[in-house]
Design an enzyme around this catalytic site. Structure first.
Site, mmCIF file in Angstrom:
data_model
loop_
_atom_site.group_PDB
_atom_site.id
_atom_site.type_symbol
_atom_site.label_atom_id
_atom_site.label_comp_id
_atom_site.label_asym_id
_atom_site.label_seq_id
_atom_site.Cartn_x
_atom_site.Cartn_y
_atom_site.Cartn_z
ATOM 1 N N LYS A 203 1.014 -1.574 0.170
ATOM 2 C CA LYS A 203 0.300 0.368 0.071
ATOM 3 C C LYS A 203 0.845 1.201 -0.062
ATOM 4 O O LYS A 203 0.707 2.120 -0.636
ATOM 5 C CB LYS A 203 -0.283 -0.003 1.321
ATOM 6 C CG LYS A 203 -1.593 1.465 1.572
ATOM 7 C CD LYS A 203 -2.432 1.371 0.785
ATOM 8 C CE LYS A 203 -3.123 3.303 0.815
ATOM 9 N NZ LYS A 203 -4.138 3.141 -0.215
ATOM 10 N N ARG A 243 6.478 1.865 -23.291
ATOM 11 C CA ARG A 243 6.881 2.039 -22.041
ATOM 12 C C ARG A 243 7.573 3.188 -20.912
ATOM 13 O O ARG A 243 7.794 2.730 -19.913
ATOM 14 C CB ARG A 243 8.117 0.792 -22.150
ATOM 15 C CG ARG A 243 7.871 -0.078 -22.290
ATOM 16 C CD ARG A 243 8.972 -1.167 -22.440
ATOM 17 N NE ARG A 243 9.838 -0.368 -23.046
ATOM 18 C CZ ARG A 243 9.914 -0.843 -24.273
ATOM 19 N NH1 ARG A 243 9.150 -1.959 -25.074
ATOM 20 N NH2 ARG A 243 11.155 -0.159 -25.345
ATOM 21 N N CYS A 257 -3.530 10.776 0.898
ATOM 22 C CA CYS A 257 -2.119 9.996 0.609
ATOM 23 C C CYS A 257 -1.977 9.932 0.064
ATOM 24 O O CYS A 257 -0.605 9.634 0.845
ATOM 25 C CB CYS A 257 -3.416 8.847 -0.116
ATOM 26 S SG CYS A 257 -5.288 8.634 0.303
HETATM 27 N N1 SAJ Z 1 -1.746 14.617 -8.777
HETATM 28 C C1 SAJ Z 1 -0.691 15.527 -9.970
HETATM 29 N N2 SAJ Z 1 -0.722 15.234 -11.009
HETATM 30 C C2 SAJ Z 1 -1.569 13.811 -11.630
HETATM 31 C C3 SAJ Z 1 -1.681 13.460 -10.488
HETATM 32 C C4 SAJ Z 1 -2.345 13.505 -9.472
HETATM 33 O O1 SAJ Z 1 -0.192 16.106 -9.869
HETATM 34 O O2 SAJ Z 1 -0.074 13.449 -12.488
HETATM 35 C C5 SAJ Z 1 -2.114 15.424 -7.689
HETATM 36 C C6 SAJ Z 1 -3.761 15.036 -8.094
HETATM 37 O O3 SAJ Z 1 -3.912 16.543 -7.997
HETATM 38 C C7 SAJ Z 1 -3.782 15.768 -6.410
HETATM 39 C C8 SAJ Z 1 -2.860 14.632 -5.951
HETATM 40 O O4 SAJ Z 1 -1.995 14.410 -6.608
HETATM 41 O O5 SAJ Z 1 -3.442 16.291 -5.407
HETATM 42 C C9 SAJ Z 1 -3.360 13.398 -5.162
HETATM 43 O O6 SAJ Z 1 -4.176 13.116 -6.291
HETATM 44 P P1 SAJ Z 1 -4.625 11.417 -7.147
HETATM 45 O O7 SAJ Z 1 -5.690 11.150 -7.875
HETATM 46 O O8 SAJ Z 1 -2.979 11.160 -7.720
HETATM 47 O O9 SAJ Z 1 -4.456 10.461 -6.208
HETATM 48 P P2 SAJ Z 1 -6.029 10.600 -4.602
HETATM 49 O O10 SAJ Z 1 -5.347 10.898 -3.708
HETATM 50 O O11 SAJ Z 1 -7.039 11.087 -4.722
HETATM 51 O O12 SAJ Z 1 -5.752 9.197 -4.217
HETATM 52 C C10 SAJ Z 1 -4.831 7.813 -4.152
HETATM 53 C C11 SAJ Z 1 -5.693 6.768 -5.116
HETATM 54 N N3 SAJ Z 1 -3.206 6.063 -5.234
HETATM 55 C C12 SAJ Z 1 -3.093 5.576 -6.239
HETATM 56 O O13 SAJ Z 1 -3.455 6.487 -7.598
HETATM 57 C C13 SAJ Z 1 -2.104 5.261 -5.957
HETATM 58 C C14 SAJ Z 1 -6.157 5.559 -4.823
HETATM 59 O O14 SAJ Z 1 -6.120 4.357 -5.617
HETATM 60 C C15 SAJ Z 1 -5.840 5.589 -3.566
HETATM 61 O O15 SAJ Z 1 -6.791 4.487 -2.527
HETATM 62 C C16 SAJ Z 1 -5.721 6.486 -2.339
HETATM 63 O O16 SAJ Z 1 -4.477 7.837 -2.507
HETATM 64 C C17 SAJ Z 1 -5.494 5.754 -0.935
HETATM 65 O O17 SAJ Z 1 -6.590 6.365 0.040
HETATM 66 O O18 SAJ Z 1 -4.113 6.299 -0.743
#
Ligand code: SAJ
Length: 419
Positions: A203, A243, A257
């Site tokens: 995780k 890739r 998270c």
């Molecule tokens: N973000 C970026 N660039 C990206 C993707 C996201 O700057 O390309 C930013 C978003 O704007 C945000 C942050 O990252 O501020 C996190 O957003 P996210 O959409 O990546 O993740 P969360 O926090 O909404 O959800 C994540 C997910 N984990 C993964 O994708 C590995 C989700 O599956 C988990 O269940 C969750 O964290 C958790 O509870 O751990």
């Protein structure tokens, strides 16, 4: 089976409802009276797709009750927050400890305890087992313990809870098997079994992977900016490689998270270098965005800026760890007046969220932080005259920039290499 779910938040509530609507008798427990009352009245305390309908169904089935106290059950599922102690950069495990303390007096032979909360390596063995064994029962001999970290994405929680693959770590094989048979009632994805510490690690690796990759995208954006290259075009082209999958730059990483979990790895290890550096890069992004805004407003006296979107990401009303907060604080420290517009978020601490017109009136620069789809519906031609200076900084590359430029805005996109 009777299941007691401790913690009725973003993860606990949907899990409880999925179990209740799939034949189990579920008691949801929360320490917060307001949450208990809201859910008892059939209302979901936060915004999540399809969850209200599921709550209605669960209540109608007679399989779901909400209570303040833990009661005897076959399974205890703990889904409580594990925030970060921001000063120490270590996990704050108070809620997990309290929930486990509340379970042990009810623990009976052959019960199963499941922890869904994300925790540092070794927490199940070092923290949960000693507390649960205060019951006089022995783990793996008298009761079972499993860690089933949630993997659902806020905004699409139910769909992801049902369809995503799931990892389950057990204190022993039987613990893992028992948890698997429980989750099988609603999980359509694959369920993979392992030891409990590996599940904790899996995780943490998942969210750290994302954080590190976002940091890389943010670093690329800064290099591109320096070199007069548009990072968005460059990423699109690099991602044509079979890739390569570069993520998107932005104003920083928020949410409960990804901005937090990497620290859970660093707290137990002296080996984390890339992980800490990535946190640092992502944490510096609000300041980087502010420097961009400052360059645009160099000659403006008493600058007023408008933040578009204070959610931690697009189309959610969740503001936990949002980079917008740091951006606003830094901007205010610079002496800027900051106004906020967010069509999705209703409450943002003590900060006022304004209607669009009020938020942009006499503003010198809009800074888009969260990529709410609704921003795309704004007609720049209709708002431009209300602005004092016609600047917009799009940190998410969300808008139709041609349209905004044609309306008369000066448009700066994070990492577009234009200045
Ligand atoms: N973000 C970026 N660039 C990206 C993707 C996201 O700057 O390309 C930013 C978003 O704007 C945000 C942050 O990252 O501020 C996190 O957003 P996210 O959409 O990546 O993740 P969360 O926090 O909404 O959800 C994540 C997910 N984990 C993964 O994708 C590995 C989700 O599956 C988990 O269940 C969750 O964290 C958790 O509870 O751990």
């Amino acid at each position: 089976m009777k299941i007691c779910v401790l913690g009725l938040g973003y993860i606990g509530l949907p899990s409880a409802l999925l179990l209740a609507t799939n034949g189990h008798s579920v008691v949801g427990v929360d320490i917060n009276d307001e949450i208990i009352e809201t859910i008892s009245n059939g209302i979901v305390p936060f915004n999540e797709l399809m969850l209200s309908e599921l709550l209605k169904r669960a209540m109608e089935s007679g399989n779901f009750a909400v209570k303040k106290e833990v009661e005897d059950a076959d399974v205890f599922l703990i889904a409580v927050p594990t925030p970060l102690d921001k000063e120490m950069k270590v996990a704050e495990l108070r809620h997990v400890r309290l929930a486990t303390e509340a379970v042990y007096p009810h623990l009976k032979k052959n019960n199963l305890v499941i922890l869904e909360s994300t925790v540092p390596l070794g927490t199940c063995e070092k923290l949960l087992v000693p507390i649960l064994e205060k019951s006089g029962l022995k783990v793996c001999e008298d009761f079972y313990l499993a860690h089933c970290p949630e993997r659902a994405m806020p905004g699409d929680t139910l769909h992801e809870m049902i369809n995503n693959d799931r990892v389950i770590g057990g204190m022993d094989v039987e613990s893992a098997e028992l948890a698997k048979s429980l989750y099988s009632c609603f999980v359509r994805g694959g369920i993979y079994l392992m030891d409990i510490k590996t599940a904790e690690f899996v995780k943490l690796m998942e969210n750290t992977f994302r954080d590190v990759n976002i940091a890389l995208a943010n670093e690329f954006a800064q290099i591109a900016e320096e070199s007069g290259i548009n990072v968005w075009n460059a990423i699109e082209l690099a991602n044509k490689h079979p890739r390569v999958n570069i993520l998107k730059p932005g104003p920083g990483v928020g949410g409960h998270c990804i901005a937090i979990d990497p620290w859970f790895l660093t707290e137990n290890s002296t080996r984390c270098r890339m992980i800490s550096l990535s946190r640092e890069i992502n944490n510096s992004m609000p300041n980087y965005v502010l420097q961009t805004v400052k360059r645009l407003l160099e000659d403006v006296k008493e600058p007023v800026i408008t933040v578009f979107g204070v959610a931690y990401k697009g189309d959610v009303d969740d503001t936990r760890e949002t980079p917008a907060l740091k951006f606003i604080k830094l901007a205010k420290n610079e002496g800027y007046k900051v106004k906020i517009y967010d069509p999705v978020v209703k409450v943002f601490g003590d900060k006022k969220i304004l209607e669009l017109d009020d938020a942009i009136r006499d503003s010198d620069c809009i800074t888009l932080i969260a990529e709410h789809t609704k921003f795309k519906e704004i007609d720049p031609g209709k708002i431009i005259e209300k602005m004092r200076n016609k600047n917009i900084v799009d940190t998410k590359n969300l808008l139709d920039h041609k349209k905004w430029k044609e309306a008369g805005f000066s448009v700066k996109v994070l990492g577009d290499g234009a200045c």
